[in-house]
Design a protein around this motif. Structure first.
Motif, PDB file in Angstrom:
ATOM      1  N   SER A   1       0.839  -1.194   0.000  1.00 20.76           N
ATOM      2  CA  SER A   1       0.000   0.000   0.000  1.00 20.76           C
ATOM      3  C   SER A   1       0.878   1.249   0.000  1.00 20.76           C
ATOM      4  O   SER A   1       2.042   1.206   0.399  1.00 20.76           O
ATOM      5  CB  SER A   1      -0.919   0.004   1.232  1.00 20.76           C
ATOM      6  N   PHE A   2       0.306   2.353  -0.448  1.00 16.71           N
ATOM      7  CA  PHE A   2       1.082   3.590  -0.589  1.00 16.71           C
ATOM      8  C   PHE A   2       0.129   4.757  -0.787  1.00 16.71           C
ATOM      9  O   PHE A   2      -1.062   4.573  -1.087  1.00 16.71           O
ATOM     10  CB  PHE A   2       2.024   3.486  -1.800  1.00 16.71           C
ATOM     11  N   ARG A   3       0.651   5.957  -0.610  1.00 22.18           N
ATOM     12  CA  ARG A   3      -0.062   7.151  -1.036  1.00 22.18           C
ATOM     13  C   ARG A   3       0.434   7.533  -2.434  1.00 22.18           C
ATOM     14  O   ARG A   3       1.645   7.485  -2.689  1.00 22.18           O
ATOM     15  CB  ARG A   3       0.173   8.301  -0.058  1.00 22.18           C
ATOM     16  N   PRO A   4      -0.471   7.889  -3.329  1.00 21.24           N
ATOM     17  CA  PRO A   4      -0.033   8.265  -4.678  1.00 21.24           C
ATOM     18  C   PRO A   4       1.045   9.345  -4.649  1.00 21.24           C
ATOM     19  O   PRO A   4       0.897  10.374  -3.979  1.00 21.24           O
ATOM     20  CB  PRO A   4      -1.317   8.775  -5.335  1.00 21.24           C
ATOM     21  N   PHE A   5       2.152   9.051  -5.338  1.00 21.93           N
ATOM     22  CA  PHE A   5       3.322   9.926  -5.397  1.00 21.93           C
ATOM     23  C   PHE A   5       3.859  10.250  -3.997  1.00 21.93           C
ATOM     24  O   PHE A   5       4.489  11.292  -3.797  1.00 21.93           O
ATOM     25  CB  PHE A   5       2.996  11.221  -6.168  1.00 21.93           C
ATOM     26  N   ASP A   6       3.560   9.342  -3.037  1.00 18.63           N
ATOM     27  CA  ASP A   6       3.975   9.537  -1.637  1.00 18.63           C
ATOM     28  C   ASP A   6       3.467  10.847  -1.067  1.00 18.63           C
ATOM     29  O   ASP A   6       4.048  11.392  -0.111  1.00 18.63           O
ATOM     30  CB  ASP A   6       5.494   9.471  -1.505  1.00 18.63           C
ATOM     31  N   THR A   7       2.398  11.351  -1.629  1.00 27.46           N
ATOM     32  CA  THR A   7       1.932  12.698  -1.281  1.00 27.46           C
ATOM     33  C   THR A   7       0.450  12.742  -0.947  1.00 27.46           C
ATOM     34  O   THR A   7       0.038  13.257   0.098  1.00 27.46           O
ATOM     35  CB  THR A   7       2.210  13.677  -2.439  1.00 27.46           C
ATOM     36  N   TYR A   8      -0.375  12.198  -1.871  1.00 29.21           N
ATOM     37  CA  TYR A   8      -1.813  12.425  -1.790  1.00 29.21           C
ATOM     38  C   TYR A   8      -2.508  11.347  -0.962  1.00 29.21           C
ATOM     39  O   TYR A   8      -2.210  10.152  -1.099  1.00 29.21           O
ATOM     40  CB  TYR A   8      -2.433  12.442  -3.189  1.00 29.21           C
ATOM     41  N   MET A   9      -3.432  11.771  -0.124  1.00 27.08           N
ATOM     42  CA  MET A   9      -4.305  10.811   0.549  1.00 27.08           C
ATOM     43  C   MET A   9      -5.111  10.052  -0.505  1.00 27.08           C
ATOM     44  O   MET A   9      -5.404  10.583  -1.581  1.00 27.08           O
ATOM     45  CB  MET A   9      -5.258  11.528   1.512  1.00 27.08           C
ATOM     46  N   SER A  10      -5.472   8.809  -0.178  1.00 25.40           N
ATOM     47  CA  SER A  10      -6.276   8.006  -1.104  1.00 25.40           C
ATOM     48  C   SER A  10      -7.256   7.181  -0.285  1.00 25.40           C
ATOM     49  O   SER A  10      -6.868   6.251   0.415  1.00 25.40           O
ATOM     50  CB  SER A  10      -5.383   7.092  -1.945  1.00 25.40           C
ATOM     51  N   ARG A  11      -8.510   7.538  -0.377  1.00 23.12           N
ATOM     52  CA  ARG A  11      -9.550   6.804   0.364  1.00 23.12           C
ATOM     53  C   ARG A  11     -10.460   6.084  -0.625  1.00 23.12           C
ATOM     54  O   ARG A  11     -10.002   5.236  -1.368  1.00 23.12           O
ATOM     55  CB  ARG A  11     -10.271   7.764   1.313  1.00 23.12           C
ATOM     56  N   ASP A  12     -11.766   6.387  -0.639  1.00 22.32           N
ATOM     57  CA  ASP A  12     -12.676   5.655  -1.531  1.00 22.32           C
ATOM     58  C   ASP A  12     -12.162   5.670  -2.963  1.00 22.32           C
ATOM     59  O   ASP A  12     -11.788   6.728  -3.481  1.00 22.32           O
ATOM     60  CB  ASP A  12     -14.066   6.275  -1.493  1.00 22.32           C
ATOM     61  N   ILE A  13     -12.173   4.494  -3.597  1.00 23.43           N
ATOM     62  CA  ILE A  13     -11.614   4.382  -4.942  1.00 23.43           C
ATOM     63  C   ILE A  13     -12.578   3.684  -5.895  1.00 23.43           C
ATOM     64  O   ILE A  13     -13.518   3.010  -5.481  1.00 23.43           O
ATOM     65  CB  ILE A  13     -10.269   3.623  -4.952  1.00 23.43           C
ATOM     66  N   THR A  14     -12.286   3.832  -7.165  1.00 25.42           N
ATOM     67  CA  THR A  14     -12.836   2.982  -8.206  1.00 25.42           C
ATOM     68  C   THR A  14     -11.787   2.859  -9.301  1.00 25.42           C
ATOM     69  O   THR A  14     -10.788   3.584  -9.299  1.00 25.42           O
ATOM     70  CB  THR A  14     -14.164   3.509  -8.767  1.00 25.42           C
ATOM     71  N   THR A  15     -12.004   1.933 -10.222  1.00 24.99           N
ATOM     72  CA  THR A  15     -11.098   1.756 -11.366  1.00 24.99           C
ATOM     73  C   THR A  15     -11.903   1.755 -12.652  1.00 24.99           C
ATOM     74  O   THR A  15     -13.126   1.556 -12.651  1.00 24.99           O
ATOM     75  CB  THR A  15     -10.297   0.449 -11.255  1.00 24.99           C
ATOM     76  N   PHE A  16     -11.197   1.935 -13.754  1.00 22.73           N
ATOM     77  CA  PHE A  16     -11.860   2.014 -15.052  1.00 22.73           C
ATOM     78  C   PHE A  16     -10.842   1.672 -16.134  1.00 22.73           C
ATOM     79  O   PHE A  16      -9.704   2.156 -16.091  1.00 22.73           O
ATOM     80  CB  PHE A  16     -12.407   3.428 -15.275  1.00 22.73           C
ATOM     81  N   VAL A  17     -11.218   0.823 -17.079  1.00 25.33           N
ATOM     82  CA  VAL A  17     -10.393   0.528 -18.248  1.00 25.33           C
ATOM     83  C   VAL A  17     -11.080   1.134 -19.462  1.00 25.33           C
ATOM     84  O   VAL A  17     -12.225   0.787 -19.785  1.00 25.33           O
ATOM     85  CB  VAL A  17     -10.192  -0.987 -18.443  1.00 25.33           C
ATOM     86  N   ASP A  18     -10.407   2.050 -20.135  1.00 27.07           N
ATOM     87  CA  ASP A  18     -10.993   2.737 -21.274  1.00 27.07           C
ATOM     88  C   ASP A  18     -10.956   1.832 -22.509  1.00 27.07           C
ATOM     89  O   ASP A  18     -10.304   0.785 -22.532  1.00 27.07           O
ATOM     90  CB  ASP A  18     -10.256   4.047 -21.530  1.00 27.07           C
ATOM     91  N   THR A  19     -11.631   2.273 -23.541  1.00 27.86           N
ATOM     92  CA  THR A  19     -11.736   1.463 -24.756  1.00 27.86           C
ATOM     93  C   THR A  19     -10.395   1.261 -25.445  1.00 27.86           C
ATOM     94  O   THR A  19     -10.232   0.313 -26.221  1.00 27.86           O
ATOM     95  CB  THR A  19     -12.726   2.121 -25.733  1.00 27.86           C
ATOM     96  N   ASP A  20      -9.406   2.110 -25.159  1.00 30.57           N
ATOM     97  CA  ASP A  20      -8.079   1.922 -25.749  1.00 30.57           C
ATOM     98  C   ASP A  20      -7.173   1.071 -24.865  1.00 30.57           C
ATOM     99  O   ASP A  20      -5.989   0.899 -25.174  1.00 30.57           O
ATOM    100  CB  ASP A  20      -7.420   3.277 -26.033  1.00 30.57           C
TER     101      ASP A  20
END
Length: 469
Positions: free
Chosen positions: A155-174
């Motif tokens: 686990s980590f904070r994005p770029f060791d900087t930003y808090m990250s709580r509720d998430i979702t993911t998405f794969v685009d058509t490309d």
């Protein structure tokens, strides 16, 4: 003799062919009750809270939170279905023993993506220390198979900087992967582009609603338009869901607009599932009615599934239905329209009421001053047999006759939940199928909280009811 042998041989070959080509049962139009707990094919409670769905082959795989009694992480559980109603438990794909830091933790909103270039399944989730929400970290796990054991990557904070709580993911058509997470104490909502393996973050794409105080994101694409659906940040309590649209994930995004009612039908966004079939693609809102909001735990949570509709290419609406009908093969989703009525006792002019707006089974029904609350409204669901189930608007539970009480319970096929209506002038007698007794205000009381029971039908005014709006 030869002819009989030939016929027998043909039958055997046909049977063999059927066995060879047999696969998972084909989906059909099936009706799913709303606002209730789901069970898997073994009859056990289905724990996929805050989760997401991925389709692999003919199967939809549903992943979600399976928590301990104190709400700490127990498992990420996986289920599969071909029709979106009948779910088979497959595996607890991530457990407390998967990594040392998962021994005591909160793991929330697991979402699984398939990476076509690596052939790996990648799970993203929100990770905390199991005591408070100070860590605010994203976590990643990977697997070679969709429902196999996932290997925890940390686990980590994005770029060791930003808090990250509720998430979702998405794969685009490309094929590009994205992760969305709530940052800055939930006041920001970041859209991140993932690296080619989907296991790390490449860049921050956008922060379109800085200061918006949003959580529970769900991102999907319809045509060339991206939709972001989120809730406000009000703890376990439901609130007004909002959505925004864009034609590029980098923006510009529209401002947030309301969808659903002021509490999103007492639910919070978990995921939006595109259901693609022979008749097109429909979009299913998958929400959680959190058990913590009504005095329970995550394990007591109920599911709210509703069809999303699109008046225009950039607008979205969502209405309440007590049931949804899903045809996964056709790709169609529809809701069962229902009229809800109050039940007003003639002798007291008070309404049949679920005390304290309770959502729990076993709660005894009483009468109370009419107030138009959902706990006083009932759907007379026509069973097509001359009988009705009385389904509560607030709880989605059914009115049930017992020896000494009338309670709300999980709806089923028991005759104790079936009622008939008999006209009595401009009023109605409501008769229990099991005993033939009438719905009755105990002792002909006019007081608030007097018990609603069944009693030998006698035509008294405390057995006469009107159906109000």
């Amino acid at each position: 003799m030869r002819r009989a042998y030939a016929v027998l041989l043909a039958l055997c070959l046909a049977l063999a062919g059927a066995l060879v080509t047999a696969g998972p049962a084909q989906a059909a139009a099936l009706t799913i009750p709303n606002g209730v707990q789901f069970t898997d094919s073994s009859g056990s409670a289905l724990h996929a809270h805050g989760g997401g769905v991925i389709k692999v082959g003919s199967y939809y795989y549903w992943f979600g939170e399976n928590r301990n009694a104190d709400n700490t992480f127990r498992y990420v559980s996986a289920y599969r279905s071909t029709d979106l109603k009948n779910w088979e438990f497959r595996n607890n794909v991530l457990t407390q023993s998967s990594a040392a830091e998962l021994g005591t933790a909160y793991i929330e909103r697991p979402k699984v993506m398939y990476n076509a270039s690596t052939g790996k399944f990648v799970m993203w989730m929100h990770k905390e220390n199991g005591t408070d929400y100070s860590e605010a970290r994203a976590a990643v796990a990977v697997s070679d198979t969709v429902d196999g054991n996932y290997t925890y990557q940390g686990s980590f904070r994005p770029f060791d900087t930003y808090m990250s709580r509720d998430i979702t993911t998405f794969v685009d058509t490309d094929g590009t992967g994205y992760m969305v997470s709530a940052a800055n104490e939930n006041y920001d909502l970041h859209i991140y582009k993932l690296n080619p393996s989907y296991t790390g973050i490449d860049s921050l794409v956008a922060n379109p609603w800085a200061g918006g105080h949003r959580e529970a994101p769900a991102l999907f694409k319809r045509g060339g338009v991206y939709f972001m659906l989120t809730s406000g940040a009000t703890g376990w309590s439901a609130n007004q869901q909002k959505y925004a649209t864009a034609t590029s994930l980098a923006g510009p995004w529209t401002s947030m607009a309301n969808v659903g009612d002021s509490a999103t039908y007492n639910s919070q966004t978990a995921y939006v599932l595109p259901v693609q079939g022979t008749s097109g693609t429909s979009y299913l809102y998958m929400g959680d009615r959190w058990g913590n909001s009504f005095g329970g735990t995550v394990s007591d949570s109920r599911y709210v599934w509703l069809p999303l509709t699109f008046p225009t290419s950039t607008t979205m609406s969502m209405s309440w239905y007590p049931e949804v009908t899903v045809d996964a093969a056709a790709g169609t989703i529809s809701g069962t329209s229902a009229t809800y009525n109050t039940l007003i006792a003639r002798n007291s002019s008070k309404c049949a009421d679920v005390p304290d707006q309770s959502l729990w089974q076993g709660i005894a029904i009483s009468q109370y001053t009419c107030n138009s609350g959902g706990n006083q409204k009932w759907w007379f669901k026509d069973l097509g047999t001359g009988y009705y189930q009385l389904v509560g608007r607030g709880s989605s539970l059914c009115l049930q006759e017992n020896a000494a009480t009338v309670t709300q319970e999980n709806c089923g096929s028991a005759t104790t939940q079936q009622w008939s209506l008999t006209a009595s002038g401009s009023y109605w007698l409501i008769k229990a199928r099991a005993t033939g007794e009438c719905l009755d205000v105990n002792g002909a009381s006019t007081a608030n909280s007097a018990a609603v029971i069944t009693y030998t039908c006698n035509g008294a005014t405390n057995q006469q009811w009107t159906r109000g709006t």
